[in-house]
Each structure stands twice: as C-alpha cells, then as structure tokens.
Write a protein that holds these residues in place. Structure first.
Motif, PDB file in Angstrom:
ATOM      1  N   PHE A 193       0.827  -1.209   0.000  1.00 56.67           N
ATOM      2  CA  PHE A 193       0.000   0.000   0.000  1.00 56.67           C
ATOM      3  C   PHE A 193       0.864   1.262   0.000  1.00 56.67           C
ATOM      4  O   PHE A 193       0.589   2.205  -0.755  1.00 56.67           O
ATOM      5  CB  PHE A 193      -0.916  -0.014   1.231  1.00 56.67           C
ATOM      6  CG  PHE A 193      -1.616   1.293   1.479  1.00 56.67           C
ATOM      7  CD1 PHE A 193      -2.691   1.688   0.699  1.00 56.67           C
ATOM      8  CD2 PHE A 193      -1.181   2.151   2.494  1.00 56.67           C
ATOM      9  CE1 PHE A 193      -3.333   2.894   0.922  1.00 56.67           C
ATOM     10  CE2 PHE A 193      -1.807   3.358   2.721  1.00 56.67           C
ATOM     11  CZ  PHE A 193      -2.892   3.732   1.929  1.00 56.67           C
ATOM     12  N   LEU A 194       1.899   1.267   0.838  1.00 60.53           N
ATOM     13  CA  LEU A 194       2.764   2.445   0.894  1.00 60.53           C
ATOM     14  C   LEU A 194       3.503   2.648  -0.420  1.00 60.53           C
ATOM     15  O   LEU A 194       3.737   3.791  -0.845  1.00 60.53           O
ATOM     16  CB  LEU A 194       3.760   2.303   2.046  1.00 60.53           C
ATOM     17  CG  LEU A 194       3.153   2.278   3.460  1.00 60.53           C
ATOM     18  CD1 LEU A 194       4.243   2.075   4.501  1.00 60.53           C
ATOM     19  CD2 LEU A 194       2.385   3.553   3.738  1.00 60.53           C
ATOM     20  N   ALA A 195       3.872   1.536  -1.082  1.00 60.14           N
ATOM     21  CA  ALA A 195       4.520   1.661  -2.389  1.00 60.14           C
ATOM     22  C   ALA A 195       3.562   2.271  -3.418  1.00 60.14           C
ATOM     23  O   ALA A 195       3.977   3.038  -4.292  1.00 60.14           O
ATOM     24  CB  ALA A 195       5.009   0.293  -2.858  1.00 60.14           C
ATOM     25  N   SER A 196       2.271   1.949  -3.305  1.00 61.60           N
ATOM     26  CA  SER A 196       1.300   2.485  -4.261  1.00 61.60           C
ATOM     27  C   SER A 196       1.085   3.986  -4.096  1.00 61.60           C
ATOM     28  O   SER A 196       0.689   4.661  -5.050  1.00 61.60           O
ATOM     29  CB  SER A 196      -0.035   1.756  -4.104  1.00 61.60           C
ATOM     30  OG  SER A 196      -0.613   2.024  -2.832  1.00 61.60           O
ATOM     31  N   VAL A 197       1.342   4.516  -2.878  1.00 67.09           N
ATOM     32  CA  VAL A 197       1.190   5.957  -2.655  1.00 67.09           C
ATOM     33  C   VAL A 197       2.540   6.671  -2.653  1.00 67.09           C
ATOM     34  O   VAL A 197       2.599   7.876  -2.386  1.00 67.09           O
ATOM     35  CB  VAL A 197       0.442   6.232  -1.333  1.00 67.09           C
ATOM     36  CG1 VAL A 197      -0.973   5.682  -1.397  1.00 67.09           C
ATOM     37  CG2 VAL A 197       1.189   5.653  -0.132  1.00 67.09           C
ATOM     38  N   GLY A 198       3.632   5.926  -2.912  1.00 67.35           N
ATOM     39  CA  GLY A 198       4.936   6.540  -3.101  1.00 67.35           C
ATOM     40  C   GLY A 198       5.716   6.873  -1.861  1.00 67.35           C
ATOM     41  O   GLY A 198       6.627   7.701  -1.899  1.00 67.35           O
ATOM     42  N   ILE A 199       5.426   6.224  -0.728  1.00 67.33           N
ATOM     43  CA  ILE A 199       6.164   6.541   0.508  1.00 67.33           C
ATOM     44  C   ILE A 199       6.719   5.270   1.149  1.00 67.33           C
ATOM     45  O   ILE A 199       6.945   5.225   2.354  1.00 67.33           O
ATOM     46  CB  ILE A 199       5.287   7.299   1.522  1.00 67.33           C
ATOM     47  CG1 ILE A 199       4.020   6.503   1.856  1.00 67.33           C
ATOM     48  CG2 ILE A 199       4.925   8.674   0.986  1.00 67.33           C
ATOM     49  CD1 ILE A 199       3.180   7.154   2.946  1.00 67.33           C
TER      50      ILE A 199
END
Length: 680
Positions: free
Chosen positions: A557-563
């Motif tokens: 999930f964090l990879a999908s929002v770039g963080i």
C-alpha cells in the motif's frame, strides 16, 4: 441522624441508568471469554452483574477487606489449577475478569464507576487477544461504544429525556475519531508477527488436524461449524467442475487403522527426469497437466498445515513444498493468512526404491484374516488397477455403512469382518493398509472435501466439518493416484459438503435423524441462505481487508502511494503531523461554528434591544440581560411574558454549553415577531 445519612447514600450510589448501559457493554465483551477461557470465569462475571443489580437498590456492597482478599486468593488459586500456571495470556485475562467481577460488587462511588469503565475498555482489548473474527470484533466494538454511552450518561445525571442523547453524543465522538483511526490503521508501522497470541496448544477439535490419524478423530468434527479457510479462484466466478479435495497432510507410517505423518517433513526435491505419466518440467509436474490457481485465506489455527486443491506445484512465500506434495508453513499460523497457490491434478513425482519400501511397510500385528483378504485380490488380478477395483468392490458390496458415530474399534479385523460401520478415516486407513498388504504402495491423505459456495462473494467456505481422509496408491501407469473408498460406501459425498450430504441422506431415509432435520432445512431456506451469505461475505471482507493487513500488505500500500522507502521514523512523524493537522482543522471548525452561532445570537439580542428602545425603554450599556428584562417588563407590563421568554432564551443560547436543537430558530422567530405583535 436520618437527615444526615440520606444525602450520603445519594452521593455514593451509582445511578441506575448508567449502570444499565455499563452492564449491557460488559455483556458484549463475553463472547470471546466463553470460547477461550475456563468456563467458570465468564459465569462468575455474569453472576457479579446480576448480584450488583440486586444489591444496588438496597445499598449493599462488598465491604470486608478480609472477604475481598479471600476471594482474590481463591480466584488466583482456581486460575492456577485451571491453566496449570498463573502466567500466560489466558490466565492473565481470567484474573482481570475476576478482579472486574469483584470491583463490580464493591463499587459505589463516581470514581469507582470510572475505574470500571476503564477496565471495561481493557477487557475489549483483551477480547481481541483471544479472537479476531468478525463476530467477536462486532461485539467488542459495540461494547466499547456502550461504555462511552455509560460514561456520558453518568455525567449527564438523571436529566429528563436523557436516554438517547448520550447515544447521539457517542455517535458524534466516534465519527469525529474515525479519520484518526483510519490514518493510524493505514500508516502506523507494523511487524510481521501479527496480532495473534498463542494462548494454548490448539486442540484437535479446534484445528481438525494432527500428525496422527486414528478412528474417530475426524468424526468428532462433524458438528463443528468453525471456519478452516476460504478459497477463491481468480479470474473465474464459477464453481470448478468435479469434486474438490483440499490437500493438507500426507501420512506414511502405518499401524493398521492408525497412521502418522513424519515428525519433521522434508522439502520435496524437484525432479527433471522423464516420468511414466509424461514429460516433466523443473517443478516435477506434467507439462500438459491442467493447472488451477487458487487464492486461499486461512483461519489462524496455531499449526503449520496449509491447504491447496489436489497437488500444489510449488511452494508459496513463508512455506515449503514437502515430500508428499503438500504445503508446510515455516512458522505456526497464528493470524489470518492469505496466499495464492497453483495446483495440478497430476502426480508430479516419481517413486524411489526408498519411497516404495516406506509405502509398503505394515505392522506385524495385522491378523491372518486381513492378510488373506488382501492376498485373495492379488490372486484374482494380475495388475495393480484390478486389485484396487476388487478392494473397492469389497467395500461396496459387503454391507459397509457410513456413520458419524461408528464407535470404537479394537482392531482392523473387527472393522472389516464384523461391524463394518465407519467414517471416512476408517475407510481411508483400512483401504491403505490393505493395499500395502497386496503389494501396492499406499499412503493416507488428510485434508478437506468440498465446501459451501457463496454466490454473493464468489468464494468457497470450507469448515472444520468438511475434514476428510482419503487414500493414494502408486500405479505404474499413473503414478500416485487418488482413491477415495468412502465414495464406494457413500456415493455423492465427494460432490457435496458434509452438511448438505447428511441432509440429503436423512431426507432419503438412509440415515437416522441424529440432528434436528427441521431446523436444518429451515436454515437452508432461501431467506436464511441469503442472510448467511451476506454475513459470510462481510466476515470474509473483514478477514481479508483488515485482519490480513499486515506488514507485507502495508508495504504494498505504501509503495502504491509513493512513501514505501521513507523508513519507520518518517511514517511516525508523518502520522503525527497529519493527526495534528486534522485536530487543528477540527478545532478551528468548532470555534468558527460556535463563534458564528454566538455572533448571530448577539446580533438578534441587540436587534431586540433596539425594538424595546423604540417603545421607550432603552438599555443601559452596563445593564445585564436579567436586569434589563426586569426593568423592561415593569415598564411594559403587557409584554412582560414575551420579554422574559426572549431574554431567558438568549441567556441559554449565549452561555449554555449545548443548547437544545431548534432553540436558535425559535429565538429568531420570537425576536422578529416581537415588534409586529406590539404594533398590532
């Protein structure tokens, strides 16, 4: 003396209404306690609540320090006896529940009521330690909300009509907290160990599995509705054709009707050599075999068994593919686990000389009559397939029957030649033993058969009652081949889940009514079926979207929002900044809302004062609203009631912490109508 005692009794007694709210909340914390704690713990809790409502109107409470210490000592001793230790999560929660029970009996002041509310919130947290399924979570969330209602009701006092306003206030508080809850759930750093605690060794009746299979071990699960796992078939919303055998564990070591799996399963060694059944790839399965992809959500069970349809081709993350073509988790499964696996219907491996010898071992205690039976099939048939068919024909024609309660057996001979009543494990173990006696390598597989298909959520729900055992034999032309002798005795079992199959046999008169058939048919009616499917789907979404949101899912999930690559410190700082920003926005909005209301009230009051001034009664700048209302009412006796009503409403709107809904609108109408009434 009597006058001085009454106020003390009123001051130290807990009002009945908040006590009712708190009792309702504590009742909702009980479901996980009944499932996981010693049975005397929740019943003691219920008894304390009942005694409290009997004692409170009479002014009774638990006062004696000696009695309190005696009860605490008794509780600690009983917990130690129940759990063989005073340590551990279960024992600790039991002690907390017992102390809460004693607190309920002694509480009589406002401070003690607040302490009970706080302990109630701790019990909600403890409930999640014991279970995280949707039903438990729903009960605990209701309990948490009702404890807030009880606290609000307690501080409101016995005001008239004060039953539902605390509920509305609680709803507003929870909605206001929801953005922060979502923020912390999504972004707070997680660890892969999950939120499940191993409280005790999981019993066979809980998981349905053990490394040993003996007569009656699976039959004991026939009435268990506990969920084993849920399975989807990605890219397809239809049911797969044919029976569904979910592979769990393969047992090699034979002792007649008792079989055992290896204590230390060994990883499967991939084979790249040609096989009898056809060419093999690096994974060891036939290149032209049909592959089936599944997405499985496994319920926590504390064991290491993982399941797949037919034979899994390769291992999944966190597990290994072991000899016998089944999945073995590296770590015990203590939380809901989701994985995707690809299976094949083909055998997928050869048999070595060592493996053949192991698959032909039989105990020396087998009786001569059983050996003669197996030998007779070898005389009648020249090939392995014919021996297998003769054995199936024996079970099909010699009066064997299918039963959930076959009773205990002392030997394999008793089952085969005298009583001939059994469940799936009786037929699988006896058939495999007979095959070994006939010179055919055989092994027993334990897993699940079938499952209930949910048309709404498009998944199969497999329960512990669907646990099944079958046999695999080595045939030269096919390799390891599944043979289910239970199907020879109970045709139709392979195509239905156990509950539906039993209902079908009861309706046809093939089985006695061991359970309430009317209730079973009612629960299978259209209305109840749809309601059950809706509940199952919601529960499935809870498990897959919330409970299964672990460190790996959070990383995606964090990879999908770039963080994703910012680190743990960045996440914590970001959470704090966003939380502070949300709180600041909320505070500013509340201030603006309150100020706009106050400014409007003040403007209307000044408008009212100007109307009074036109009637000859100007307000002194230093004159307060009560003094001005008193003087204006004396100067304008015909309007005295309206003046007092308008000023009283103004004081409530200006200074009350929470004016009644609609009061501002009524105040506006009264002020606007005041001059018109006077002129009229």
């Amino acid at each position: 003396m009597s006058k001085s005692r009454n106020p003390i009794k009123r001051d130290t007694s807990i009002p009945r209404r908040p006590l009712l709210w708190m009792a309702a909340a504590l009742l909702f914390t009980l479901p996980p306690f009944f499932d996981s704690l010693a049975i005397w713990v929740p019943w003691l809790f219920l008894l304390s609540l009942a005694l409290k409502f009997w004692m409170e109107p009479r002014g009774y409470r638990l006062r004696s320090v000696v009695l309190k210490l005696t009860l605490v000592g008794t509780a600690v001793t009983t917990a130690f006896i129940s759990y063989d230790s005073a340590r551990g999560v279960e024992a600790g929660i039991s002690l907390l529940v017992v102390l809460m029970s004693l607190k309920i009996l002694e509480a009589h002041t406002a401070r003690e009521f607040r302490v009970m509310v706080l302990i109630g919130w701790v019990l909600c947290l403890c409930g999640f330690f014991l279970s995280q399924d949707f039903t438990t979570a729903l009960c605990l969330m209701i309990a948490f909300a009702l404890l807030v209602v009880a606290l609000i009701q307690f501080h409101r006092g016995a005001a008239p009509g004060a039953v539902w306003p605390p509920v509305g206030t609680t709803g507003k508080l929870l909605l206001q907290a929801l953005p922060l809850v979502v923020l912390f759930f999504l972004l707070f750093p997680r660890i892969n160990t999950g939120f499940w605690f191993e409280l005790r060794p999981f019993r066979l009746a809980n998981t349905g599995f053990s490394d040993r299979l003996s007569p009656g071990s699976i039959a004991a699960l026939a009435d268990s509705s506990a969920i084993a796992f849920r399975a989807e078939f990605p890219g397809s919303n239809t049911r797969p054709s044919g029976p569904m055998y979910w592979r769990g564990v393969v047992m090699w070591h034979c002792n007649g009707m008792e079989w055992r799996a290896p204590y230390d399963p060994q990883p499967k060694v991939p084979s790249t050599t040609p096989d009898i059944a056809g060419s093999r790839g690096p994974s060891g399965h036939s290149s032209n075999a049909k592959e089936i992809q599944q997405r499985i959500t496994l319920a926590p069970n504390g064991a290491r068994w993982m399941f797949a349809l037919d034979r899994p081709i390769k291992a999944v993350p966190g597990a290994m593919l072991v000899r016998g073509d089944y999945l073995w988790s590296v770590q015990p499964i203590r939380k809901s686990r989701r994985y995707e696996v690809v299976s094949s219907e083909s055998s997928g491996n050869e048999i070595t000389a060592e493996g053949r010898a192991e698959a032909l071992e039989v105990p020396t205690s087998i009786s001569p009559a059983v050996r003669d039976l197996a030998y007779s099939w070898t005389v009648q048939n020249r090939d392995s397939r014919g021996i297998v068919n003769s054995a199936l024909q024996f079970f099909r024609t010699q009066g064997f029957s299918y039963s959930l309660t076959p009773g205990e057996y002392g030997s394999l001979e008793e089952f085969l030649f005298r009583r001939r009543v059994g469940f799936c494990e009786h037929y699988a173990t006896s058939f495999a033993t007979l095959m070994r006696l006939a010179g055919i390598p055989a092994r027993v597989v334990v897993g699940y058969l079938g499952g209930e298909y949910n048309d709404l959520g498009h998944f199969f729900l497999v329960r512990q009652s669907d646990t099944h055992a079958w046999c695999e034999v080595w045939l030269p032309e096919n390799g390891w081949t599944r043979v289910d002798p239970t199907a020879a005795v109970a045709p139709g079992r392979a195509s239905l889940d156990l509950t539906t199959f039993l209902e079908t046999r009861i309706a046809s008169g093939q089985m006695g009514v061991g359970r309430n058939a009317l209730i079973a048919r009612l629960l299978r009616s259209g209305v109840f079926t749809n309601a059950r499917f809706i509940w199952q789907t919601v529960s499935y979404e809870w498990d897959t979207r919330l409970v299964a949101f672990d460190a790996d899912v959070q990383e995606v999930f964090l990879a999908s929002v770039g963080i994703a690559s910012r680190g743990t410190v960045f996440l914590i700082v970001a959470i704090l900044l966003v939380a502070i920003a949300l709180l600041a926005i909320y505070f500013a909005w509340m201030q603006l809302r309150t100020r706009s209301r106050v400014d409007r009230v003040k403007a209307l009051y000044e408008y009212f004062c100007r109307k009074i001034a036109r009637l000859g009664v100007p307000r002194d700048p230093c004159e307060g609203p009560l003094d001005f209302a008193r003087r204006a009412a004396q100067s304008l006796p015909n309007e005295s009631n309206r003046i007092r009503q308008i000023v009283d409403t103004y004081i409530l709107l200006r200074y009350a912490p929470q004016p009644a809904p609609g009061m501002l609108d009524r105040f506006t109408k009264e002020v606007n109508a005041f001059g018109a009434r006077t002129r009229h």
